[in-house]
Design a protein around this motif. Sequence first.
Motif, short mmCIF file in Angstrom:
data_model
loop_
_atom_site.label_atom_id
_atom_site.label_comp_id
_atom_site.label_asym_id
_atom_site.label_seq_id
_atom_site.Cartn_x
_atom_site.Cartn_y
_atom_site.Cartn_z
N PHE A 18 0.82 -1.20 0.00
CA PHE A 18 0.00 0.00 0.00
C PHE A 18 0.86 1.27 0.00
CE2 PHE A 18 -3.55 -2.76 0.91
CZ PHE A 18 -4.58 -2.11 0.27
N ARG A 19 1.99 1.23 0.69
CA ARG A 19 2.90 2.39 0.64
C ARG A 19 3.43 2.59 -0.77
NH1 ARG A 19 4.13 0.76 5.87
NH2 ARG A 19 5.76 -0.66 5.23
N SER A 20 3.80 1.48 -1.42
CA SER A 20 4.32 1.58 -2.80
C SER A 20 3.23 2.06 -3.76
CB SER A 20 4.83 0.21 -3.26
OG SER A 20 5.92 -0.19 -2.47
N ILE A 21 2.01 1.58 -3.58
CA ILE A 21 0.91 2.04 -4.43
C ILE A 21 0.67 3.52 -4.23
CG2 ILE A 21 -1.59 1.86 -4.78
CD1 ILE A 21 -1.33 -1.15 -4.27
N GLY A 22 0.75 3.99 -2.99
CA GLY A 22 0.58 5.41 -2.72
C GLY A 22 1.63 6.25 -3.42
N ARG A 23 2.90 5.79 -3.40
CA ARG A 23 3.96 6.53 -4.10
C ARG A 23 3.73 6.53 -5.61
NH1 ARG A 23 7.16 3.93 -0.03
NH2 ARG A 23 7.72 2.28 -1.49
N LEU A 28 2.28 8.86 -10.85
CA LEU A 28 1.56 8.63 -12.09
C LEU A 28 0.18 9.28 -12.11
CD1 LEU A 28 2.32 4.82 -12.55
CD2 LEU A 28 3.43 6.74 -13.69
N GLY A 29 -0.31 9.65 -10.96
CA GLY A 29 -1.67 10.15 -10.87
C GLY A 29 -2.61 8.99 -10.59
N VAL A 38 -5.28 -1.40 -9.81
CA VAL A 38 -4.27 -1.86 -8.84
C VAL A 38 -4.74 -1.56 -7.42
CG1 VAL A 38 -1.93 -1.41 -7.99
CG2 VAL A 38 -2.33 -1.72 -10.43
N ARG A 39 -5.30 -0.38 -7.21
CA ARG A 39 -5.79 0.00 -5.88
C ARG A 39 -6.95 -0.92 -5.45
NH1 ARG A 39 -4.25 2.34 -1.39
NH2 ARG A 39 -3.37 4.10 -2.50
#
Length: 96
Positions: A18-23, A28-29, A38-39
């Motif tokens: 989740f941290r990586s997805i947030g970054r 990328l927006g 992905v989210r």
Amino acid sequence: MSVHDELTSVQRCLEDLFRSIGRLEQQLGGSGLEMRRVRTDADHLRDSVALLRQAAASPAAPSRPDLVTISDAPYDLSLWTDTDDEGLGARDRRAP
């Protein structure tokens, strides 16, 4: 490792995900279809792990209910006297 340890490890990996997805969303927006997918997939994974954690915490349910024996002896015919035939009405009455 025990089940609890494995679930804790999976939970830590999910937090990293989740941290990586947030970054990635910041870079990328978050409005693109791919990012939303992905989210959503990560959210489903989190829900599934939560269900696994609940299942592991609850005691195991019995595998099957107690069996009931049914006698092979014939039924008592007095059980069926003076009864209405379902859907046909009483014996001495006529249908409308």
